[in-house]
Design a protein around this motif. Structure first.
Motif, PDB file in Angstrom:
ATOM      1  N   ARG A 192       0.751  12.356   1.177  1.00 60.02           N
ATOM      2  CA  ARG A 192       1.141  11.086   1.814  1.00 60.02           C
ATOM      3  C   ARG A 192      -0.060  10.143   1.804  1.00 60.02           C
ATOM      4  O   ARG A 192      -1.164  10.539   2.188  1.00 60.02           O
ATOM      5  CB  ARG A 192       1.579  11.338   3.256  1.00 60.02           C
ATOM      6  CG  ARG A 192       2.009  10.076   4.023  1.00 60.02           C
ATOM      7  CD  ARG A 192       2.518  10.498   5.405  1.00 60.02           C
ATOM      8  NE  ARG A 192       3.052   9.374   6.162  1.00 60.02           N
ATOM      9  CZ  ARG A 192       2.337   8.586   6.956  1.00 60.02           C
ATOM     10  NH1 ARG A 192       1.040   8.811   7.102  1.00 60.02           N
ATOM     11  NH2 ARG A 192       2.900   7.600   7.611  1.00 60.02           N
ATOM     12  N   ILE A 193       0.140   8.925   1.323  1.00 58.53           N
ATOM     13  CA  ILE A 193      -0.953   7.964   1.357  1.00 58.53           C
ATOM     14  C   ILE A 193      -1.056   7.371   2.758  1.00 58.53           C
ATOM     15  O   ILE A 193      -0.069   7.236   3.478  1.00 58.53           O
ATOM     16  CB  ILE A 193      -0.786   6.846   0.306  1.00 58.53           C
ATOM     17  CG1 ILE A 193       0.393   5.934   0.664  1.00 58.53           C
ATOM     18  CG2 ILE A 193      -0.629   7.415  -1.091  1.00 58.53           C
ATOM     19  CD1 ILE A 193       0.443   4.678  -0.179  1.00 58.53           C
ATOM     20  N   GLY A 194      -2.279   7.014   3.161  1.00 56.04           N
ATOM     21  CA  GLY A 194      -2.505   6.454   4.482  1.00 56.04           C
ATOM     22  C   GLY A 194      -2.585   4.937   4.447  1.00 56.04           C
ATOM     23  O   GLY A 194      -2.434   4.288   3.410  1.00 56.04           O
ATOM     24  N   LYS A 195      -2.846   4.384   5.603  1.00 59.89           N
ATOM     25  CA  LYS A 195      -2.865   2.927   5.742  1.00 59.89           C
ATOM     26  C   LYS A 195      -4.010   2.286   4.949  1.00 59.89           C
ATOM     27  O   LYS A 195      -3.896   1.151   4.493  1.00 59.89           O
ATOM     28  CB  LYS A 195      -2.975   2.551   7.225  1.00 59.89           C
ATOM     29  CG  LYS A 195      -1.752   2.959   8.053  1.00 59.89           C
ATOM     30  CD  LYS A 195      -0.504   2.220   7.581  1.00 59.89           C
ATOM     31  CE  LYS A 195       0.659   2.371   8.554  1.00 59.89           C
ATOM     32  NZ  LYS A 195       1.282   3.684   8.494  1.00 59.89           N
ATOM     33  N   PHE A 196      -5.125   3.006   4.774  1.00 60.87           N
ATOM     34  CA  PHE A 196      -6.223   2.451   3.979  1.00 60.87           C
ATOM     35  C   PHE A 196      -5.776   2.208   2.543  1.00 60.87           C
ATOM     36  O   PHE A 196      -6.040   1.145   1.962  1.00 60.87           O
ATOM     37  CB  PHE A 196      -7.435   3.396   4.006  1.00 60.87           C
ATOM     38  CG  PHE A 196      -8.440   3.079   5.074  1.00 60.87           C
ATOM     39  CD1 PHE A 196      -9.576   2.340   4.791  1.00 60.87           C
ATOM     40  CD2 PHE A 196      -8.249   3.521   6.375  1.00 60.87           C
ATOM     41  CE1 PHE A 196     -10.500   2.045   5.760  1.00 60.87           C
ATOM     42  CE2 PHE A 196      -9.181   3.229   7.370  1.00 60.87           C
ATOM     43  CZ  PHE A 196     -10.303   2.485   7.061  1.00 60.87           C
ATOM     44  N   GLU A 197      -5.112   3.186   1.953  1.00 63.28           N
ATOM     45  CA  GLU A 197      -4.644   3.016   0.579  1.00 63.28           C
ATOM     46  C   GLU A 197      -3.537   1.970   0.492  1.00 63.28           C
ATOM     47  O   GLU A 197      -3.475   1.198  -0.465  1.00 63.28           O
ATOM     48  CB  GLU A 197      -4.132   4.347   0.039  1.00 63.28           C
ATOM     49  CG  GLU A 197      -5.234   5.367  -0.222  1.00 63.28           C
ATOM     50  CD  GLU A 197      -4.678   6.670  -0.745  1.00 63.28           C
ATOM     51  OE1 GLU A 197      -4.299   6.713  -1.946  1.00 63.28           O
ATOM     52  OE2 GLU A 197      -4.602   7.639   0.031  1.00 63.28           O
ATOM     53  N   LEU A 198      -2.680   1.956   1.503  1.00 63.11           N
ATOM     54  CA  LEU A 198      -1.581   0.991   1.515  1.00 63.11           C
ATOM     55  C   LEU A 198      -2.102  -0.444   1.572  1.00 63.11           C
ATOM     56  O   LEU A 198      -1.527  -1.350   0.970  1.00 63.11           O
ATOM     57  CB  LEU A 198      -0.677   1.265   2.727  1.00 63.11           C
ATOM     58  CG  LEU A 198       0.636   0.493   2.809  1.00 63.11           C
ATOM     59  CD1 LEU A 198       1.536   0.830   1.627  1.00 63.11           C
ATOM     60  CD2 LEU A 198       1.343   0.794   4.128  1.00 63.11           C
ATOM     61  N   ALA A 199      -3.217  -0.641   2.281  1.00 63.91           N
ATOM     62  CA  ALA A 199      -3.778  -1.986   2.450  1.00 63.91           C
ATOM     63  C   ALA A 199      -4.752  -2.362   1.350  1.00 63.91           C
ATOM     64  O   ALA A 199      -5.395  -3.411   1.434  1.00 63.91           O
ATOM     65  CB  ALA A 199      -4.484  -2.086   3.810  1.00 63.91           C
ATOM     66  N   ASP A 200      -4.874  -1.538   0.323  1.00 69.99           N
ATOM     67  CA  ASP A 200      -5.833  -1.816  -0.747  1.00 69.99           C
ATOM     68  C   ASP A 200      -5.593  -3.207  -1.334  1.00 69.99           C
ATOM     69  O   ASP A 200      -4.485  -3.556  -1.732  1.00 69.99           O
ATOM     70  CB  ASP A 200      -5.691  -0.754  -1.846  1.00 69.99           C
ATOM     71  CG  ASP A 200      -6.807  -0.831  -2.873  1.00 69.99           C
ATOM     72  OD1 ASP A 200      -7.913  -1.272  -2.517  1.00 69.99           O
ATOM     73  OD2 ASP A 200      -6.552  -0.458  -4.040  1.00 69.99           O
ATOM     74  N   GLY A 201      -6.650  -4.019  -1.356  1.00 68.62           N
ATOM     75  CA  GLY A 201      -6.549  -5.387  -1.830  1.00 68.62           C
ATOM     76  C   GLY A 201      -6.169  -6.379  -0.752  1.00 68.62           C
ATOM     77  O   GLY A 201      -6.206  -7.592  -0.962  1.00 68.62           O
ATOM     78  N   GLY A 202      -5.783  -5.859   0.421  1.00 73.45           N
ATOM     79  CA  GLY A 202      -5.345  -6.727   1.512  1.00 73.45           C
ATOM     80  C   GLY A 202      -6.177  -6.556   2.767  1.00 73.45           C
ATOM     81  O   GLY A 202      -7.398  -6.361   2.703  1.00 73.45           O
ATOM     82  N   THR A 203      -5.492  -6.601   3.916  1.00 76.11           N
ATOM     83  CA  THR A 203      -6.172  -6.561   5.220  1.00 76.11           C
ATOM     84  C   THR A 203      -5.618  -5.415   6.064  1.00 76.11           C
ATOM     85  O   THR A 203      -4.401  -5.247   6.165  1.00 76.11           O
ATOM     86  CB  THR A 203      -5.976  -7.885   5.984  1.00 76.11           C
ATOM     87  OG1 THR A 203      -6.470  -8.967   5.186  1.00 76.11           O
ATOM     88  CG2 THR A 203      -6.700  -7.868   7.318  1.00 76.11           C
ATOM     89  N   LEU A 204      -6.524  -4.646   6.665  1.00 76.07           N
ATOM     90  CA  LEU A 204      -6.153  -3.573   7.581  1.00 76.07           C
ATOM     91  C   LEU A 204      -6.524  -3.989   8.994  1.00 76.07           C
ATOM     92  O   LEU A 204      -7.685  -4.283   9.279  1.00 76.07           O
ATOM     93  CB  LEU A 204      -6.862  -2.269   7.214  1.00 76.07           C
ATOM     94  CG  LEU A 204      -6.600  -1.062   8.124  1.00 76.07           C
ATOM     95  CD1 LEU A 204      -5.134  -0.655   8.081  1.00 76.07           C
ATOM     96  CD2 LEU A 204      -7.491   0.122   7.742  1.00 76.07           C
TER      97      LEU A 204
END
Length: 457
Positions: A227-239
């Motif tokens: 499962r990918i986490g929020k860091f990978e999901l936000a890649d290129g964007g803002t966390l």
């Protein structure tokens, strides 16, 4: 005259009422313009700048409703306030359906007229600002307010948004920390990528690491697939890490490494994964106190605190309350009375903007989505009798402040406005009759006569 002067057009076929409106508008700091009917009002509007129209409903040649319809053909944003009598609510509702900004009933208080104008101007400005927001993605979407504190906030967002620097947003619960984070993202070069929000206080500690960094298959019982986490999901964007001080200390160490190296590892994995993210963190604690209490690593604080934004509490920017109320109620197409606005202004709002929004939603439900009055607001905002006492009603006894039995009686309406104007002038001049007479643009002898006539001390 300054560029900020607002031109208010008063339209009424009764000379005495028109004169009173002209004087009261000037005392309120506006530049008054006058017209005796709808046709004359259109000539004024076409000839010069007009910021708001206050018009009587019944007039010869062209009445207030016809004037409103003509204005709306060419200008959808000019505020128009309808003045009507108690028995003509149906006509006022028709006017609202045709685009009137507000209506007030005769006899009306001067304070009510001033607040109606202020509310109409604020809503008009909000409409214009929202149009620009739709046209310009780089604006501070969702942030409402014109107070100095909000202007400083908007400037801070404009300064930091283009950068990659980590931002720490500090403020009480309900002040809008996530809105600020979203505004930074919207105004940044990353706005085409994802904005991903994580509430560190709402996720159980044992699950937060997997939520942030993801996990590999078999990393723990129940991890049946990767499962990918929020860091990978936000890649290129803002966390956005909300309530970051509620994160376990051992996980803060892993967060610090990810921020320093722009690399993460999934839970149960040993493969480094490069990420390109911009982190905005938020806390409702004082960060220095959180460090002392063992809630925040000091090294993580310095890494997050590259650019600090402190959000003001609502009680520190009460001048924004009316604009916020207009914004929240616009979604329901519900109006709020001048008296109810005064109640909101006198409350301290421990729950900040979020509490204000909830209070207004409850009031709209109680009112049946009709105009919100003081009695629709929570009891703690009112006095012990469940009423709100208007602190602006100065200079006359309660015995003489009763509304006239006949709301259509023009002499009674004029008398009530004269009382209020005289009281206001005396208050502004600390009781100096000569100066008050000059403000009212009448002779001192006439003022003494009216003081005696109305029993004003």
């Amino acid at each position: 005259m300054s560029d900020s002067t607002k031109y208010i057009l008063a339209v009424d076929d009764e000379p005495s009422m028109l004169r009173l409106l002209e004087i009261s508008l000037r005392q309120a700091g506006y530049q008054p313009l006058t017209a005796r009917d709808g046709r004359e009002a259109l000539e004024v509007i076409n000839a010069q700048q007009v910021d708001c129209v206050v018009t009587d409903l019944h007039m010869p040649r062209m009445d207030g409703l016809q004037l409103l319809k003509e204005v709306r053909k060419t200008d959808t944003e000019l505020p128009v306030i309808i003045v009507t009598a108690q028995g003509e609510i149906g006509s006022a509702i028709d006017a609202m359906k045709n685009g009137a900004s507000d209506y007030i009933l005769r006899p009306f208080d001067l304070a009510e007229l001033e607040l109606a104008i202020k509310r109409a101007l604020s809503f008009s400005r909000l409409v214009v600002e929202n149009r620009f927001l739709r046209e310009d993605k780089a604006d501070t979407t969702g942030l409402i307010g014109n107070s100095p504190a909000m202007q400083h906030l908007a400037e801070s967002i404009r300064q930091v948004a283009p950068e990659k620097a980590t931002v720490l947003v500090a403020g009480e619960t309900g002040t809008g920390k996530e809105l600020v984070a979203r505004a930074i993202h919207a105004a940044s070069p990353r706005n085409n990528a994802l904005f991903v929000a994580v509430n560190c206080a709402a996720i159980p500690h044992e699950m937060l690491e997997s939520e942030l960094f993801g996990h590999e298959k078999g990393a723990f019982t129940g991890a049946v697939k990767e499962r990918i986490g929020k860091f990978e999901l936000a890649d290129g964007g803002t966390l956005f890490l909300d309530e970051v001080t509620e994160m376990p200390m051992q996980l803060q160490a892993k967060l610090l490494r990810a921020l320093q190296e722009n690399v993460i590892e999934r839970l149960g994995g040993n493969r480094p994964i490069a990420v390109d993210i911009r982190v905005v963190a938020a806390t409702n604690r004082n960060p220095r106190d959180a460090i002392k209490d063992g809630k925040l690593r000091e090294d993580l604080y310095y890494r997050l605190n590259v650019f600090r934004i402190d959000l003001p509490a609502l009680k520190a920017r009460k001048s924004d309350i009316e604009l916020l109320a207009t914004h929240f109620l616009a979604k329901r197409r519900v109006d709020i009375s001048a008296q109810a606005v005064q109640v909101l202004m006198q409350y301290d709002w421990p729950g900040n903007v979020r509490e204000l929004e909830n209070v207004l939603e409850r009031a709209a439900i109680i009112s049946g989505n009709q105009q919100i009055q003081p009695q629709h607001l929570p009891a703690e905002m009112l006095n012990s009798n469940g009423e709100f006492i208007d602190a602006t009603a100065l200079g006359h006894n309660a015995d003489t402040a009763e509304a006239p039995q006949n709301p259509l009686c023009l002499p009674n309406a004029v008398e009530q406005l004269e009382r209020q104007l005289i009281a206001k002038a005396l208050a502004q001049t600390n009781g100096n009759k000569s100066k008050a007479a000059k403000l009212l643009e009448i002779s001192e002898r006439s003022l003494w006569y009216k003081l005696s006539q109305y029993g004003i001390s």
